[in-house]
Design a protein around this motif. Sequence first.
Motif, short mmCIF file in Angstrom:
data_model
loop_
_atom_site.label_atom_id
_atom_site.label_comp_id
_atom_site.label_asym_id
_atom_site.label_seq_id
_atom_site.Cartn_x
_atom_site.Cartn_y
_atom_site.Cartn_z
N ALA A 128 0.84 -1.21 0.00
CA ALA A 128 0.00 0.00 0.00
C ALA A 128 0.88 1.26 0.00
O ALA A 128 0.58 2.23 -0.70
N TRP A 129 1.99 1.24 0.77
CA TRP A 129 2.85 2.42 0.85
C TRP A 129 3.53 2.69 -0.50
O TRP A 129 3.69 3.82 -0.93
N LEU A 130 3.91 1.60 -1.19
CA LEU A 130 4.63 1.76 -2.46
C LEU A 130 3.72 2.14 -3.62
O LEU A 130 4.19 2.63 -4.65
N ALA A 131 2.42 1.91 -3.46
CA ALA A 131 1.51 1.95 -4.62
C ALA A 131 1.57 3.26 -5.41
O ALA A 131 1.48 3.25 -6.64
N ASP A 132 1.74 4.40 -4.71
CA ASP A 132 1.72 5.68 -5.43
C ASP A 132 3.13 6.29 -5.52
O ASP A 132 3.27 7.49 -5.73
N LYS A 133 4.17 5.45 -5.37
CA LYS A 133 5.53 5.99 -5.39
C LYS A 133 6.30 5.46 -6.60
O LYS A 133 5.95 4.43 -7.17
N GLN A 134 7.35 6.20 -6.92
CA GLN A 134 8.22 5.76 -8.01
C GLN A 134 9.44 5.08 -7.40
O GLN A 134 10.18 5.69 -6.61
N VAL A 135 9.66 3.83 -7.77
CA VAL A 135 10.80 3.09 -7.23
C VAL A 135 12.06 3.52 -7.97
O VAL A 135 12.12 3.50 -9.20
N LEU A 136 13.09 3.93 -7.20
CA LEU A 136 14.35 4.36 -7.80
C LEU A 136 15.35 3.21 -7.85
O LEU A 136 16.08 3.03 -8.82
N ARG A 137 15.42 2.45 -6.75
CA ARG A 137 16.31 1.28 -6.69
C ARG A 137 15.88 0.43 -5.51
O ARG A 137 15.14 0.90 -4.63
N GLY A 138 16.35 -0.82 -5.52
CA GLY A 138 16.03 -1.70 -4.39
C GLY A 138 17.07 -2.78 -4.25
O GLY A 138 17.80 -3.09 -5.21
N HIS A 139 17.17 -3.35 -3.04
CA HIS A 139 18.10 -4.45 -2.84
C HIS A 139 17.48 -5.49 -1.89
O HIS A 139 16.93 -5.13 -0.85
N ILE A 140 17.63 -6.74 -2.30
CA ILE A 140 17.18 -7.86 -1.47
C ILE A 140 18.42 -8.54 -0.90
O ILE A 140 19.35 -8.87 -1.65
N LEU A 210 16.69 -2.96 -9.36
CA LEU A 210 16.56 -3.94 -8.27
C LEU A 210 17.70 -4.97 -8.35
O LEU A 210 17.98 -5.50 -9.43
N THR A 211 18.33 -5.24 -7.21
CA THR A 211 19.36 -6.28 -7.14
C THR A 211 19.02 -7.21 -5.99
O THR A 211 18.26 -6.86 -5.08
N ALA A 212 19.62 -8.41 -6.03
CA ALA A 212 19.37 -9.38 -4.94
C ALA A 212 20.63 -10.17 -4.68
O ALA A 212 21.36 -10.54 -5.61
N ALA A 213 20.90 -10.43 -3.40
CA ALA A 213 22.00 -11.31 -2.99
C ALA A 213 21.41 -12.41 -2.12
O ALA A 213 20.89 -12.13 -1.03
#
Length: 304
Positions: A128-140, A210-213
């Motif tokens: 719900a928090w992410l729904a109206d936002k623009q994702v710039l980057r992410g890491h798992i 998005l990246t993941a390790a």
Amino acid sequence: MQIALVGIGKIARDQHIPALAASPDWQLAATVSQSGAGVDGVESFDDFAQMLAQRPQIKVVSLCMPPVPRFAYAQAALLAGRHVMLEKPPGATLAEVHALQALAAARGLSLYTTWHSRMALAVAQAKAWLADKQVLRGHISWREDVRKWHPGQDWVFEPGGMGVFDPGINALSIVTEILPNPVHLTAATLTFPANRQTPIAADLYFSGGLTAAFDWRQLGPQTWDIEIDTDAGAMALRLGGNRLEINGVEVAGEASIMGEYPALYARMADLVARGQSDVDLAPMVHVADAMTLGRRLETEAFHF
Ligand code: NAP
């Protein structure tokens, strides 16, 4: 509703049996176990075909064995007119799950490819928090000790066992649920022990930054974190989706995963009542793509 539980191993004991015992929707009416495992006070079978033939009143089966043998059980159950709930990952290949989906649809039966981590306490709030936002980057960062969580389970290192993607797919099930726009894999590095068929570690790169390790060799503190930066602040899901932080401040969750399986069984009851299926292969598509595109590295042999 009566339900049969098939494959009485680690996850059946840790999660399914307690969730069913506490559920207002379900009565555990039978177990099926090749090794003779069972539950006190519940009828047990060592042959699945026999249970299907002798207990027509049990309309639903929940399959808890590893992914490779699961297809034959799911197919037999659907052919015998039973609704089916699948542990994650839902199969050893994408095509076999598509085949089950078609069979369930043709027979008017419910098929549920469960993703328990999607039921973690803070996942819906993160979405719900992410729904109206623009994702710039992410890491798992999914780092755990395979010896602690899968003691002696050699099947995870056999073809179809998925290796470190067995836990890593839980992270992928969360990001495919919460991200406002889909991502796709662009590169991967997979690290295989010299004596094994599946990776013990993986680094993944996706579109959208998005990246993941994933690493199964983690000693000491274990990490199941997803951190996402957006145009309107930063979000972190920790403890496998059970804790949510916004801009470094904890806003939801607790240190427990015990709500996930009760939520899965409530969802299955709802699907059966509505005559619907829930089949989502998005997390497994990323694993298949990593296996297709990934660069292979070799590391030292692994022994439990
Ligand atoms: P497990 O304990 O190694 O195996 C589960 C049970 O499946 C075994 O005890 C056995 O039960 C049955 N089984 C094993 N090989 C079989 C075969 N060839 N044919 C038919 N039945 C077979 O595995 P697990 O950890 O419970 O994992 C099972 C599934 O749950 C996996 O897909 C895993 O990803 C998922 N899962 C596991 C965890 C976890 O923490 N371990 C967490 C979430 C989800 P019987 O002897 O009773 O027949």
